[in-house]
Design an enzyme around this catalytic site. Structure first.
Site, PDB file in Angstrom:
ATOM      1  CD  GLU A 189      -1.194  -0.137   3.725  1.00  0.00           C
ATOM      2  OE1 GLU A 189      -2.286  -0.716   3.537  1.00  0.00           O
ATOM      3  OE2 GLU A 189      -0.851   0.298   4.828  1.00  0.00           O
TER       4      GLU A 189
ATOM      5  CB  ALA B 155       7.311  -7.907  -9.127  1.00  0.00           C
ATOM      6  CB  ILE B 156       3.862 -10.718 -12.430  1.00  0.00           C
ATOM      7  CG1 ILE B 156       4.914 -11.694 -12.979  1.00  0.00           C
ATOM      8  CG2 ILE B 156       2.635 -10.655 -13.333  1.00  0.00           C
ATOM      9  CD1 ILE B 156       4.546 -13.148 -12.803  1.00  0.00           C
ATOM     10  CB  VAL B 157       3.255  -4.853 -11.433  1.00  0.00           C
ATOM     11  CG1 VAL B 157       2.340  -3.772 -10.870  1.00  0.00           C
ATOM     12  CG2 VAL B 157       4.417  -5.124 -10.489  1.00  0.00           C
ATOM     13  N   PRO B 158       0.082  -6.081 -12.321  1.00  0.00           N
ATOM     14  CG  PRO B 158      -1.857  -6.395 -11.072  1.00  0.00           C
ATOM     15  CD  PRO B 158      -0.364  -6.557 -10.999  1.00  0.00           C
TER      16      PRO B 158
ATOM     17  CG  HIS C  59      -3.273  -0.069   7.625  1.00  0.00           C
ATOM     18  ND1 HIS C  59      -3.062  -0.890   6.549  1.00  0.00           N
ATOM     19  CD2 HIS C  59      -4.193  -0.697   8.388  1.00  0.00           C
ATOM     20  CE1 HIS C  59      -3.810  -1.979   6.658  1.00  0.00           C
ATOM     21  NE2 HIS C  59      -4.504  -1.882   7.768  1.00  0.00           N
TER      22      HIS C  59
ATOM     23  CG  ASP D 192      10.906  -0.414 -13.799  1.00  0.00           C
ATOM     24  OD1 ASP D 192      10.177  -0.785 -14.741  1.00  0.00           O
ATOM     25  OD2 ASP D 192      11.005   0.775 -13.425  1.00  0.00           O
TER      26      ASP D 192
END
EC number: 2.3.3.8
Length: 608
Positions: free
Chosen positions: A231, A297-300, A273, A294
């Site tokens: 987050e 990681a696989i980021v949608p 939070h 970059d």
């Protein structure tokens, strides 16, 4: 911290600051998973010891309760997880005490708002001693089919829907406990399920980071892919970025950082939070998502696309033969608690106690339907309260006044009567108030203060049958029964009991009828012709006058009057009244610091 698996099917925990629901949920999860032993070994409740009854499947078990962390750890050396449900005020101190125990390896801190300086000390100590802190502000974590912390994953229905009763192939870590529950469901829909899930907590300084757990997941062979939900705010995600860049992670990582909508607001926004507040561009969700992408990681493209990204990654692993199919199992049925089953209308159960005189379920207690506030506001006295609790109705004022007079007149009769004597002896033996009171009360019976009911019973029967005093007294004599309410050890025709005179005077001035009292007086006239001390005593006066009160008030049926006399209501007046005096004698002896009583020899007849 890297290492590997934190939990297993034999992991046991100590639960600090007992909360029934999360402990029971842990035990229900154990049963669902087919564990042989409960995951909660003991409970730590500062200042209390004993056992707590809970359910392990169908079986009711007793879990030990310890007053101190040290005692609990010594009693349960195999319990290596400490689940801390203390408030934010004491969470740090109790967590540090647990970390210092050699048997504890993992501490989960549930409380939000733990001071950051305290959290930093906990983190420092844990890292220096190769221990793990989950939280603060966490719901906990779960290893599917093995162990869960507190309320992790929510209800049993949600756990079953997410297939958390058996292990999958996905490691999941998030800051948010609430979003973890959502993601467990998502992962279960598009993969073979979760292997382990951790919510690190939403505070600014978590005890363990996203990257800590990802690196740990990387060392667990059963985990084939990882899902990360971060987050905005803070820079925790960048430690994961560095780990990915350095090649420390060799399994697929699907990641998303929530909070991309923050840019739509003109001013800085706090998202739930404590740590969910952007402190600059690098802490924005967009920057973090880009950095993770970059780094490999696989980021949608959005949170909505996260499920598809997880599904595609898992399916690719299946195609590559890196994920073996999992045999589905049917979890056992968790028995439903009786209370919830009754509430839902599934079962009905008989009650164990009936009460018609009081009710404490509302905003305030009620006596016979009268709220406590009304009792105070309307100026009710002790007699009114007795009328409500004993007779279940509000009696006229003259009736309640008579009750109060009886209590006042019978409260004490000096230290020489048997009840007071027993109480005094017991108090001087060093016994407590209740013991001293009871020793005096136990002397109440047919020969001491317990004749009111019998007096009322016999006077009523004789009067109702129109027996003459001669017929009544001589009939009792033939049966070998003394007339209750007649006779006194020290009072006589010439030395009347002042208490009897006061009761008779009040009744003649206030009662609509004194039929039974007048009958008792005629009996007294007859008995005095036989002996000078056969006077109407206070038992007889109260017994006969109470009959007049019940009959004359018009508020009781004949059947109710008979029942009141039979049950023993009237003796209750003497018990209540005399308790006041017996308590007084106890206090008197304690105040005077009187020594142990020993009866003098010269007052005993020693004989063969």
């Amino acid at each position: 911290m890297a290492t590997g698996q934190l939990f297993s099917r034999t992991t046991q925990a100590l639960f600090y600051n007992y909360k029934q629901l999360p402990v029971q949920r842990m035990l229900d999860f154990d049963f669902l998973c087919g564990r042989e032993t409960p995951s909660v070994a003991g409970i730590v409740n500062p200042g209390s010891e004993g056992f707590q009854k809970l359910f392990f499947g169908q079986e009711e078990i007793a879990i030990p309760v310890h007053a101190a962390i040290e005692a609990a750890c010594a009693a349960h050396p195999t319990a290596d997880v400490f689940i801390n449900f203390a408030s934010f005020r004491s969470a740090a101190a109790s967590s540090m005490a647990a970390l210092k125990q050699p048997t504890i390896k993992v501490v989960a801190i549930i409380a939000e708002g733990v001071p950051e300086s305290d959290t930093k000390q906990l983190i420092s100590y844990a890292r220096a001693n190769n221990k793990v802190v989950i939280g603060p502000a966490t719901v906990g974590g779960i290893q599917a089919g093995a162990f869960k912390i507190g309320d992790t994953a929510g209800t049993i229905d949600n756990i079953i829907q997410c297939k958390l009763y058996r292990p999958g192939s996905v490691g999941f870590v998030s800051k948010s406990g609430g979003m973890s529950n959502e993601m467990y469901n998502t992962v279960a829909r598009v993969t073979d399920g979760i292997y382990e899930g951790i919510a690190i907590g939403g505070d600014v300084f978590p005890g363990s980071t996203l990257s800590d757990h990802i690196l740990r997941f990387n060392n667990i062979p059963q985990i084939k892919m990882m899902v990360v939900l971060g987050e905005l705010g803070g820079r925790d995600e960048y430690s994961l970025v560095e780990a990915l860049k350095q090649g420390k992670v060799n399994k697929p990582v699907v990641a998303w950082v929530s909070g991309t909508c923050a840019r739509l607001f003109k001013s800085e926004v706090q998202f739930g939070h404590a740590g969910a507040k952007s402190g600059g561009e690098m802490e924005s969700a967009q920057a973090k998502n880009q950095a993770l992408m970059d780094a490999g990681a696989i980021v949608p493209t959005s949170f909505e696309a996260l499920e598809s990204a997880i599904k595609e990654t898992f399916e690719k692993l299946v195609e590559e033969g890196k994920v073996s199919s999992i045999k589905e199992v049917t979890p056992p049925q968790i028995p439903e608690d009786l209370n919830s089953a009754i509430k839902s209308g599934k079962v009905r159960a008989p009650t164990h106690i009936i009460s018609t005189i009081s009710d404490d379920r509302g905003d305030e207690p009620c006596y016979a339907g009268v709220p406590m506030s009304s009792i105070i506001e309307q100026g009710y006295g002790v007699g009114d309260v007795i009328s409500l609790l004993w007779f279940k109705r509000s009696l006229p004022r003259y009736c309640t006044k008579f009750i109060e007079i009886c209590i006042m007149l019978c409260a004490d009769h000096g230290p020489c009567v048997s009840g007071a004597h027993n109480t005094i002896v017991t108090a001087r033996a060093g016994k407590d108030l209740v013991s001293s009171l009871v020793s005096g009360l136990l002397t109440i019976g047919p020969r001491f203060g317990g004749a009111i009911d019998d007096a009322a019973r016999y006077f009523k029967d004789a009067c109702d049958r129109n027996l003459t005093p001669y017929e009544f007294v001589e009939g009792m004599k033939k049966k070998g029964i003394r007339v209750p309410g007649i006779g006194h050890r020290i009072k006589s025709r010439d030395n009347r009991d002042k208490r009897v005179e006061l009761l008779q005077k009040f009744a003649r001035s206030n009662f609509p009828s004194v039929k039974y009292m007048e009958y008792a007086v005629t009996v007294e006239t007859y008995t005095l012709s036989k002996a000078n001390n056969l006077v109407l005593n206070v038992d007889g006066a109260i017994g006969s006058l109470f009959l007049d009160l019940l009959a004359g008030s018009g508020m009781f049926t004949k059947q109710e009057i008979d029942e009141i006399v039979q049950i023993g209501y009237l003796n209750g007046l003497f018990v209540l009244a005399r308790s006041i005096g017996l308590i007084g004698h106890t206090f008197d002896q304690k105040r005077l610091k009187q020594p142990l009583y020993r009866h003098p020899w010269e007052d005993v007849l020693y004989t063969k």
